[in-house]
Design a protein around this motif. Structure first.
Motif, PDB file in Angstrom:
ATOM      1  N   THR A 169       0.811  -1.217   0.000  1.00 18.04           N
ATOM      2  CA  THR A 169       0.000   0.000   0.000  1.00 18.04           C
ATOM      3  C   THR A 169       0.843   1.266   0.000  1.00 18.04           C
ATOM      4  O   THR A 169       0.566   2.200  -0.765  1.00 18.04           O
ATOM      5  CB  THR A 169      -0.930   0.011   1.228  1.00 18.04           C
ATOM      6  OG1 THR A 169      -1.694  -1.199   1.237  1.00 18.04           O
ATOM      7  CG2 THR A 169      -1.877   1.202   1.181  1.00 18.04           C
ATOM      8  N   THR A 292      -6.055   0.435   7.934  1.00 10.41           N
ATOM      9  CA  THR A 292      -6.408   1.259   6.781  1.00 10.41           C
ATOM     10  C   THR A 292      -5.264   2.203   6.430  1.00 10.41           C
ATOM     11  O   THR A 292      -4.374   2.456   7.245  1.00 10.41           O
ATOM     12  CB  THR A 292      -7.659   2.129   7.064  1.00 10.41           C
ATOM     13  OG1 THR A 292      -7.299   3.183   7.985  1.00 10.41           O
ATOM     14  CG2 THR A 292      -8.789   1.316   7.650  1.00 10.41           C
ATOM     15  N   THR A 293      -5.319   2.732   5.209  1.00 16.83           N
ATOM     16  CA  THR A 293      -4.352   3.738   4.761  1.00 16.83           C
ATOM     17  C   THR A 293      -5.054   4.711   3.826  1.00 16.83           C
ATOM     18  O   THR A 293      -5.778   4.305   2.915  1.00 16.83           O
ATOM     19  CB  THR A 293      -3.165   3.095   4.022  1.00 16.83           C
ATOM     20  OG1 THR A 293      -2.516   2.159   4.889  1.00 16.83           O
ATOM     21  CG2 THR A 293      -2.154   4.144   3.596  1.00 16.83           C
ATOM     22  N   PRO A 308      -9.430   3.510   3.127  1.00 12.91           N
ATOM     23  CA  PRO A 308     -10.013   2.178   2.991  1.00 12.91           C
ATOM     24  C   PRO A 308      -9.130   1.122   3.649  1.00 12.91           C
ATOM     25  O   PRO A 308      -7.985   1.378   4.023  1.00 12.91           O
ATOM     26  CB  PRO A 308     -10.061   1.982   1.477  1.00 12.91           C
ATOM     27  CG  PRO A 308      -8.888   2.775   0.977  1.00 12.91           C
ATOM     28  CD  PRO A 308      -8.771   3.969   1.887  1.00 12.91           C
ATOM     29  N   ALA A 309      -9.674  -0.071   3.754  1.00  9.62           N
ATOM     30  CA  ALA A 309      -8.941  -1.177   4.373  1.00  9.62           C
ATOM     31  C   ALA A 309      -7.731  -1.569   3.538  1.00  9.62           C
ATOM     32  O   ALA A 309      -7.731  -1.451   2.301  1.00  9.62           O
ATOM     33  CB  ALA A 309      -9.866  -2.374   4.552  1.00  9.62           C
ATOM     34  N   LEU A 315     -13.682  -4.539   6.669  1.00  9.56           N
ATOM     35  CA  LEU A 315     -14.208  -3.682   7.723  1.00  9.56           C
ATOM     36  C   LEU A 315     -15.729  -3.700   7.703  1.00  9.56           C
ATOM     37  O   LEU A 315     -16.339  -3.753   6.629  1.00  9.56           O
ATOM     38  CB  LEU A 315     -13.726  -2.237   7.542  1.00  9.56           C
ATOM     39  CG  LEU A 315     -12.231  -1.965   7.661  1.00  9.56           C
ATOM     40  CD1 LEU A 315     -11.951  -0.503   7.337  1.00  9.56           C
ATOM     41  CD2 LEU A 315     -11.720  -2.318   9.043  1.00  9.56           C
ATOM     42  N   LEU A 368     -18.429   4.130   7.636  1.00 10.18           N
ATOM     43  CA  LEU A 368     -17.862   3.935   6.304  1.00 10.18           C
ATOM     44  C   LEU A 368     -18.673   4.746   5.307  1.00 10.18           C
ATOM     45  O   LEU A 368     -19.898   4.847   5.432  1.00 10.18           O
ATOM     46  CB  LEU A 368     -17.896   2.456   5.915  1.00 10.18           C
ATOM     47  CG  LEU A 368     -16.969   1.511   6.673  1.00 10.18           C
ATOM     48  CD1 LEU A 368     -17.381   0.067   6.435  1.00 10.18           C
ATOM     49  CD2 LEU A 368     -15.513   1.725   6.270  1.00 10.18           C
ATOM     50  N   CYS A 373     -14.353   4.101   2.585  1.00 13.65           N
ATOM     51  CA  CYS A 373     -13.399   4.833   3.401  1.00 13.65           C
ATOM     52  C   CYS A 373     -13.942   4.990   4.819  1.00 13.65           C
ATOM     53  O   CYS A 373     -15.129   5.282   5.009  1.00 13.65           O
ATOM     54  CB  CYS A 373     -13.096   6.205   2.802  1.00 13.65           C
ATOM     55  SG  CYS A 373     -12.046   6.130   1.334  1.00 13.65           S
ATOM     56  N   LEU A 374     -13.073   4.809   5.789  1.00 15.40           N
ATOM     57  CA  LEU A 374     -13.465   4.823   7.192  1.00 15.40           C
ATOM     58  C   LEU A 374     -13.258   6.206   7.800  1.00 15.40           C
ATOM     59  O   LEU A 374     -12.235   6.860   7.570  1.00 15.40           O
ATOM     60  CB  LEU A 374     -12.637   3.790   7.957  1.00 15.40           C
ATOM     61  CG  LEU A 374     -12.929   3.647   9.456  1.00 15.40           C
ATOM     62  CD1 LEU A 374     -14.340   3.123   9.684  1.00 15.40           C
ATOM     63  CD2 LEU A 374     -11.899   2.718  10.107  1.00 15.40           C
TER      64      LEU A 374
END
Length: 487
Positions: A169, A292-293, A308-309, A315, A368, A373-374
């Motif tokens: 990532t 996540t990143t 996102p994961a 997630l 989410l 996206c978290l």
């Protein structure tokens, strides 16, 4: 090279390090001051100490180690794995009684405060203990932001899976030179250690952040390409690092984790170093560090998100009944993937409530969006109950940190006879802040303009600093009951 073999993408961390040592033996693994340790020399130290350790421990035995970041600490961790043991890296800032208590709690065979004198080199045909992915690799005691630390059990397979997901990532390569200020005895620093050693990249170790401008000078001196930090690391670089006075032409990317960081501060950092990509990460010790990143490109369209994961991680956001919630609705964050812990050491009750049907109950609250996206809203135990309202401390902290003159802010509950709880803002003023009465009025006005009335702080206290763990997380439960204040 003893123990070297060709790794696969699923290879365990020791195997990947030995492969780097066999293929790039002269490439620097660690730089400490003027001392440089190559991958070949590092692997030889690990093999020698690991072979000697085989006569002292049985597979699965715990070995605790209490050292500041140094080459020897990395050797101790990987040598313990070579011998089939479990590495338990402890915080050297702890009191001796606390170290003794944790060492006894995990039933460690012994505690290393330094490596034994150099044993004889390992024979050329020496090999590490054969380890299965599901075997316990590390016992990591959580940083204790809410109280007593727990021993998180991480397997070899989980560590390797999360390391690979991070490498897939982030923009990482074997030619990276990363200045590392994060302690290896915590999850974030451990992740930085393993991602770099398994990739063949170089870590420049610095154990003190007392003089941030020296950190910036060191980055320039070693031509650092990457830097990883917690929010306070970046706050100190912004306030005291004199970023405008020191060109950093080699620096390409920085990454932040270890707690939420005010998006306005991220933008300030980007303005100071516009050519540097700023990555935001979220994770937990129980997930081998990263879940996540958020990339620099995505951050522009998802301000406030943690992204996102990572690959291989799922997630979900659930309500109190365990039902999965649709995008946009706030609830408990759950995660599933090959990076999850085995459980908590000697604590089956806590394990059973945290690991449920293969899912990790993170204890965080969030939502989410439609793109996966978290967005974090806080810890479930930190959510304030103001009358009938549930209030996210992170939302208020972000609002207050946008006020000029505010350095840092932590929001905690204040008991109230009528509402049960009201909002208390604990503020560290920035360098050059206005007089505190004026800063108080500025904060109150900004909150009235941007927050619902029940979210506005009932009390504002000012502090010189906030209590933190060694990994940089604010310990809200240790914030004094009162200080210089305005209401």
């Amino acid at each position: 090279m003893p123990g070297a073999q060709n790794p696969t993408s699923s290879a365990l961390l020791l195997t990947r390090l030995l492969h780097q040592a066999a293929t790039r033996p002269t490439h620097p693994a660690f730089i400490e001051g003027d001392r440089v340790t190559s991958f070949g020399a590092l692997a030889a130290l690990i093999a020698a100490q690991g072979e000697a350790l085989k006569s002292s421990i049985q597979p699965g035995d715990r070995v605790s180690m209490v050292m500041d970041n140094c080459t020897e600490l990395a050797v101790a961790i990987y040598a313990t794995w070579w011998a089939g043991g479990v590495a338990v890296a402890l915080n050297p800032a702890l009191k001796p009684a606390d170290i003794a208590q944790l060492t006894e709690a995990c039933q460690a065979r012994f505690c290393w405060t330094a490596l034994p004198e150099a044993p004889a080199p390992a024979p050329a045909d020496a090999t590490p203990h054969t380890t299965q992915p599901e075997a316990l690799a590390s016992l990591v005691f959580t940083s204790g932001t809410t109280g007593q630390p727990k021993g998180v059990m991480l397997s070899h397979g989980a560590l390797a899976a999360n390391t690979l997901a991070v490498q897939q990532t982030l923009p990482m390569s074997p030619d990276d030179v990363t200045l590392c200020v994060l302690p290896f005895h915590y999850a974030f620093g451990s992740s930085v250690l393993h991602t770099h050693l398994s990739l063949g990249a170089t870590l420049v170790l610095e154990n003190s952040f007392m003089y941030p401008q020296r950190i910036v000078q060191r980055m320039a001196q070693v031509a650092a390409t990457h830097f990883y930090g917690v929010p306070s690391s970046f706050y100190l670089l912004l306030e005291r690092g004199q970023l405008s006075a020191q060109p950093l032409p080699a620096l390409r990317h920085v990454a932040q984790a270890g707690g939420p960081m005010d998006p306005a501060r991220i933008e300030r950092f980007q303005q100071a170093l516009p050519e540097v990509g700023f990555w935001v990460m979220y994770g937990q010790t129980e997930a081998c560090s990263r879940l996540t990143t958020l990339s620099p490109v995505l951050r522009a369209s998802k301000p406030g998100s943690v992204g996102p994961a990572l690959p291989g991680i799922e997630l979900q956001v659930r309500n109190a009944q365990g039902d999965t919630l649709p995008p946009g609705e706030v609830g408990d964050i759950w995660a599933r993937g090959p990076n999850l812990m085995l459980g908590y050491w000697a604590s089956p009750e806590d394990t059973a409530s945290t690991l449920v049907d293969g899912w990790l109950h993170t204890g965080d609250i969030g939502h989410l969006d439609a793109d996966g996206c978290l967005f974090l809203h806080g810890r479930s135990r930190e959510i304030l109950k103001v009358g009938a309202h549930r209030v996210s401390p992170h939302e208020i902290e972000r609002c207050i940190q946008a006020v000029p003159g505010v350095g840092e802010c932590a929001v905690v509950p204040l008991p109230d006879a009528l509402l049960g709880e009201v909002v208390r803002a604990c503020v560290v003023p920035a360098v050059g802040h206005p007089p505190l009465p004026q800063l108080t009025r500025d904060i109150q006005r900004h909150c009235r303009e941007h927050l619902a009335l029940y979210k506005a702080p009932k009390q504002i206290d000012f502090f010189d600093a906030l209590p933190r763990t060694a990994s940089g997380k604010v310990q809200k439960h240790l914030i004094p009951a009162s200080n210089t204040s305005s209401t």
